[in-house]
Design a protein around this motif. Structure first.
Motif, PDB file in Angstrom:
ATOM      1  N   SER A  94       0.941  -0.996   0.008  1.00 16.03           N
ATOM      2  CA  SER A  94       0.044   0.169   0.010  1.00 16.03           C
ATOM      3  C   SER A  94       0.936   1.232   0.102  1.00 16.03           C
ATOM      4  CB  SER A  94      -0.950  -0.016   1.250  1.00 16.03           C
ATOM      5  OG  SER A  94      -0.140   0.152   2.266  1.00 16.03           O
ATOM      6  N   GLY A  95       0.294   2.403  -0.198  1.00 11.26           N
ATOM      7  CA  GLY A  95       0.981   3.809  -0.121  1.00 11.26           C
ATOM      8  C   GLY A  95       1.840   3.671   1.344  1.00 11.26           C
ATOM      9  N   MET A  96       1.002   3.440   2.398  1.00 12.61           N
ATOM     10  CA  MET A  96       1.375   3.547   3.624  1.00 12.61           C
ATOM     11  C   MET A  96       2.467   2.519   4.050  1.00 12.61           C
ATOM     12  SD  MET A  96       0.271   6.082   5.073  1.00 12.61           S
ATOM     13  CE  MET A  96       1.242   5.865   6.697  1.00 12.61           C
ATOM     14  N   ILE A  99       5.516   4.191   2.569  1.00 12.12           N
ATOM     15  CA  ILE A  99       5.804   5.341   3.529  1.00 12.12           C
ATOM     16  C   ILE A  99       6.327   4.711   4.947  1.00 12.12           C
ATOM     17  CG2 ILE A  99       4.807   7.420   4.816  1.00 12.12           C
ATOM     18  CD1 ILE A  99       2.818   7.681   2.438  1.00 12.12           C
ATOM     19  N   TYR A 120      -0.858  13.662   3.675  1.00  8.45           N
ATOM     20  CA  TYR A 120      -1.723  12.596   3.819  1.00  8.45           C
ATOM     21  C   TYR A 120      -2.115  12.399   5.265  1.00  8.45           C
ATOM     22  CZ  TYR A 120      -4.125   7.952   3.223  1.00  8.45           C
ATOM     23  OH  TYR A 120      -4.860   7.221   3.184  1.00  8.45           O
ATOM     24  N   GLU A 164       5.094  16.493   0.451  1.00 11.58           N
ATOM     25  CA  GLU A 164       4.160  15.930  -0.453  1.00 11.58           C
ATOM     26  C   GLU A 164       3.771  16.916  -1.146  1.00 11.58           C
ATOM     27  OE1 GLU A 164       1.049  13.754   1.718  1.00 11.58           O
ATOM     28  OE2 GLU A 164      -0.637  14.902   0.691  1.00 11.58           O
ATOM     29  N   ASN A 168      -2.275  17.114   0.209  1.00 14.29           N
ATOM     30  CA  ASN A 168      -3.648  16.845   0.603  1.00 14.29           C
ATOM     31  C   ASN A 168      -4.122  17.869   1.709  1.00 14.29           C
ATOM     32  OD1 ASN A 168      -5.623  14.594   0.472  1.00 14.29           O
ATOM     33  ND2 ASN A 168      -3.603  13.564   0.516  1.00 14.29           N
ATOM     34  N   ASP A 190       6.279  12.477  -1.592  1.00 21.21           N
ATOM     35  CA  ASP A 190       5.117  11.681  -1.843  1.00 21.21           C
ATOM     36  C   ASP A 190       4.370  12.472  -3.213  1.00 21.21           C
ATOM     37  OD1 ASP A 190       2.389  10.725  -2.108  1.00 21.21           O
ATOM     38  OD2 ASP A 190       2.111  10.438   0.131  1.00 21.21           O
ATOM     39  N   THR A 192       1.935  11.459  -5.077  1.00 17.20           N
ATOM     40  CA  THR A 192       0.647  10.534  -5.347  1.00 17.20           C
ATOM     41  C   THR A 192      -0.199  11.493  -6.211  1.00 17.20           C
ATOM     42  OG1 THR A 192       1.066   9.187  -3.391  1.00 17.20           O
ATOM     43  CG2 THR A 192      -1.443   9.220  -4.553  1.00 17.20           C
ATOM     44  N   PHE A 193      -0.493  12.725  -5.791  1.00 17.90           N
ATOM     45  CA  PHE A 193      -1.363  13.316  -6.356  1.00 17.90           C
ATOM     46  C   PHE A 193      -1.077  13.691  -7.643  1.00 17.90           C
ATOM     47  CE2 PHE A 193      -4.231  15.682  -2.895  1.00 17.90           C
ATOM     48  CZ  PHE A 193      -4.619  14.310  -2.596  1.00 17.90           C
ATOM     49  N   SER A 212       0.958   6.427  -3.564  1.00 16.26           N
ATOM     50  CA  SER A 212       0.376   5.241  -3.288  1.00 16.26           C
ATOM     51  C   SER A 212      -0.381   4.860  -4.585  1.00 16.26           C
ATOM     52  CB  SER A 212      -1.054   5.867  -2.584  1.00 16.26           C
ATOM     53  OG  SER A 212      -1.922   5.259  -2.323  1.00 16.26           O
ATOM     54  N   THR A 214      -2.327   2.869  -5.341  1.00 14.97           N
ATOM     55  CA  THR A 214      -3.733   2.780  -5.251  1.00 14.97           C
ATOM     56  C   THR A 214      -4.366   3.574  -6.031  1.00 14.97           C
ATOM     57  OG1 THR A 214      -3.180   1.988  -2.973  1.00 14.97           O
ATOM     58  CG2 THR A 214      -5.736   2.565  -3.391  1.00 14.97           C
ATOM     59  N   LYS A 215      -4.066   4.791  -6.232  1.00 15.98           N
ATOM     60  CA  LYS A 215      -4.944   6.031  -6.719  1.00 15.98           C
ATOM     61  C   LYS A 215      -4.531   6.186  -8.263  1.00 15.98           C
ATOM     62  CE  LYS A 215      -5.353   6.439  -2.261  1.00 15.98           C
ATOM     63  NZ  LYS A 215      -4.449   7.412  -1.751  1.00 15.98           N
ATOM     64  N   LEU A 225      -1.770  -0.536  -3.403  1.00 16.02           N
ATOM     65  CA  LEU A 225      -0.193  -0.651  -3.850  1.00 16.02           C
ATOM     66  C   LEU A 225       0.514   0.683  -3.595  1.00 16.02           C
ATOM     67  CD1 LEU A 225       1.518  -2.697  -5.503  1.00 16.02           C
ATOM     68  CD2 LEU A 225       0.778  -1.674  -7.312  1.00 16.02           C
ATOM     69  N   LEU A 343      -8.762   8.662  -4.823  1.00 15.52           N
ATOM     70  CA  LEU A 343      -8.842   9.435  -6.197  1.00 15.52           C
ATOM     71  C   LEU A 343      -8.114   8.871  -7.362  1.00 15.52           C
ATOM     72  CD1 LEU A 343      -5.383  10.859  -5.940  1.00 15.52           C
ATOM     73  CD2 LEU A 343      -6.497  10.927  -4.000  1.00 15.52           C
TER      74      LEU A 343
HETATM   75  C1  LIG Z   1      -3.864   7.255  -0.389  1.00 17.40           C
HETATM   76  C2  LIG Z   1      -2.498   8.139  -0.083  1.00 17.40           C
HETATM   77  C3  LIG Z   1      -1.578   7.552   0.671  1.00 17.40           C
HETATM   78  C4  LIG Z   1      -1.835   6.244   1.420  1.00 17.40           C
HETATM   79  O1  LIG Z   1      -1.818   5.235   0.350  1.00 17.40           O
HETATM   80  P1  LIG Z   1      -2.609   3.951   0.735  1.00 17.40           P
HETATM   81  O2  LIG Z   1      -2.286   2.966  -0.617  1.00 17.40           O
HETATM   82  O3  LIG Z   1      -4.171   4.006   0.940  1.00 17.40           O
HETATM   83  O4  LIG Z   1      -1.845   3.299   1.748  1.00 17.40           O
HETATM   84  C5  LIG Z   1      -0.395   8.223   0.922  1.00 17.40           C
HETATM   85  N1  LIG Z   1      -0.119   9.280   0.506  1.00 17.40           N
HETATM   86  C6  LIG Z   1      -1.116  10.118  -0.462  1.00 17.40           C
HETATM   87  C7  LIG Z   1      -1.172  11.690  -0.854  1.00 17.40           C
HETATM   88  C8  LIG Z   1      -2.414   9.231  -0.511  1.00 17.40           C
HETATM   89  O5  LIG Z   1      -3.350   9.973  -1.511  1.00 17.40           O
END
Ligand SMILES: *Cc1c(COP(=O)(O)O)cnc(C)c1O
Length: 401
Positions: A94-96, A99, A120, A164, A168, A190, A192-193, A212, A214-215, A225, A343
């Motif tokens: 996962s993202g966490m 991290i 986040y 980040e 967020n 980070d 992710t966005f 993350s 996952t997004k 992931l 997202l």
């Molecule tokens: C969702 C998110 C995370 C955590 O990711 P998971 O896959 O939910 O563990 C970390 N950082 C940002 C910016 C996120 O949007």
């Protein structure tokens, strides 16, 4: 073309744009399958006594035991490394997972971390609860202030600087050149966005970039992931920790995310276009006090966005004048946009930040993060822009009593 717009990858076809690298990446020589190849196996048989010993002592063996490595996961990691201009990448569950592995894998008791104040919420809680318990001191700084991270670095004690961007939930930006110029501590972003389509922190001198996946990377709400990319040396170190930490990625999730990467360029282009149109519409609404989108000239860091982001992404945040009551009415009145955290997927998702993603924050922390009673975050999906804007317009009208 700014530096951030320079093609990132040499996918065997010479320097190419990130959209192309996403399509080319992670293919094995001689593999005829166009789709990623799924190896769901947890373990691999070896041919001989000597081969067993060799694999058991190898660094990141691809076919030994899936917590150490797996061809499906490695193909995803290699594509991310290409896209980020990194030597190597490592996927996590996962993202966490990514991290926590970066923080616990690199920091020891007595070390110091400088972290951005807007993060986040899970990352923020990790810094506030797990780190102190492990004897890791954390200083939070305003990442939008130039030089703030560097000033908080304690020579000889600061191990990590964690940022980040976009952050967020108000899409504040951190100047990547500023962050990348920090010496004496490892810098982590980070991203992710942004996804690797929008920006590449390593090209600015940052040491590690994480997502993350996952997004937007997986992009279909079908994978949980994370992934970290950087130098071979740092990723090898993290690999060693990760095999013990145990937050390794599932091959199924890596498969879905690798397939997702192939279309990331086209998805992000559409989501950015839709977010820009929606942001402009919301700026003209009397019921809305502020709209935050890096592509708007009203964004306080619009110039920085143009400098370091290739496109402005699919996320925006706005504040309803009517506060929490208006926020509740709004999220319950949409019929295309759905209420959910997360997202970057095909469905437009909305969430009332104070009661969902940031519910763990105290009221002082909410205020400091700029999250009000009427703050709503939108992740634009792939619906037709006109349908979405109409849906949001109807819901805004429903916030009035
Ligand atoms: C969702 C998110 C995370 C955590 O990711 P998971 O896959 O939910 O563990 C970390 N950082 C940002 C910016 C996120 O949007």
């Amino acid at each position: 073309m700014t530096e951030s717009q320079v093609p990132v990858s040499d996918g065997g076809a010479g320097p190419v744009h990130p959209e192309t690298a996403a399509v080319l990446g992670g293919r094995t020589d001689g593999e005829a399958s166009l789709a990623p190849v799924l190896y769901p196996t947890s373990t691999f048989s070896f041919d001989s006594f000597d081969e067993g010993r060799r694999l058991a002592t190898a660094h990141a063996p691809e076919r030994f035991y899936s917590r150490y490595g797996n061809p499906t996961i490695n193909a995803f990691e290699n594509t991310i490394a290409d896209l980020e201009g990194a030597e190597a990448a490592r996927a996590f569950s996962s993202g966490m997972g990514a991290i926590s592995a970066v923080i616990l894998g690199l920091c020891s008791s007595g070390d110091h971390v400088v972290a951005q104040n807007h993060l986040y919420a899970g990352t923020q809680l990790f810094f506030q609860t797990v780190c102190p318990r492990m004897g890791i001191d954390v200083t939070f700084v305003d990442g939008t202030v130039p030089g703030a991270f560097a000033e908080a670095v304690i020579p000889g004690r600061t191990m990590l600087v964690f940022a980040e961007t976009p952050a967020n939930p108000r899409l504040d930006l951190v100047d990547l050149d500023d962050l990348g110029s920090i010496v004496g501590a490892l810098t982590v972003v980070d991203s992710t966005f942004a996804t690797p389509m929008v920006q590449n922190p390593l090209a600015h001198g940052v040491d590690l970039v994480l997502h993350s996946a996952t997004k937007g990377i997986a992009g279909a709400n079908d994978a949980t992931l994370g992934v970290v990319a950087g130098s071979q040396e740092l990723i090898s170190w993290l690999w060693g920790f990760a095999t013990l930490h145990g937050a390794n990625a599932s091959p199924y999730d890596a498969y879905n995310a690798h397939r997702g990467l192939r279309t990331l360029g086209a998805r992000l282009r559409q989501q950015s276009e839709t977010a820009a149109a929606l942001a402009e519409f919301l700026e003209g609404c009397g019921e809305v006090s502020e709209v935050r989108y890096p592509g708007l000239s009203s964004h306080p860091q619009h110039e920085l966005a143009l400098r370091q982001m290739r496109s402005m992404g699919g996320l925006l945040t706005f504040d309803l004048i009517g506060g929490s009551e208006a926020g509740k009415r709004f999220v319950e009145a949409t019929s295309i946009a759905r209420q959910a955290t997360s997202l970057g997927g095909p469905e437009t998702l909305i969430c009332h930040s104070a009661t969902t993603t940031h519910v763990s924050l105290t009221s002082e922390e909410l205020a400091a993060a700029g999250i009000g009673e009427g703050t709503v975050r939108v992740s634009c999906g792939l619906e037709h822009v006109d349908d979405l804007v109409n849906d949001i317009a109807r819901a805004i009208a429903a916030t009035e009593v």
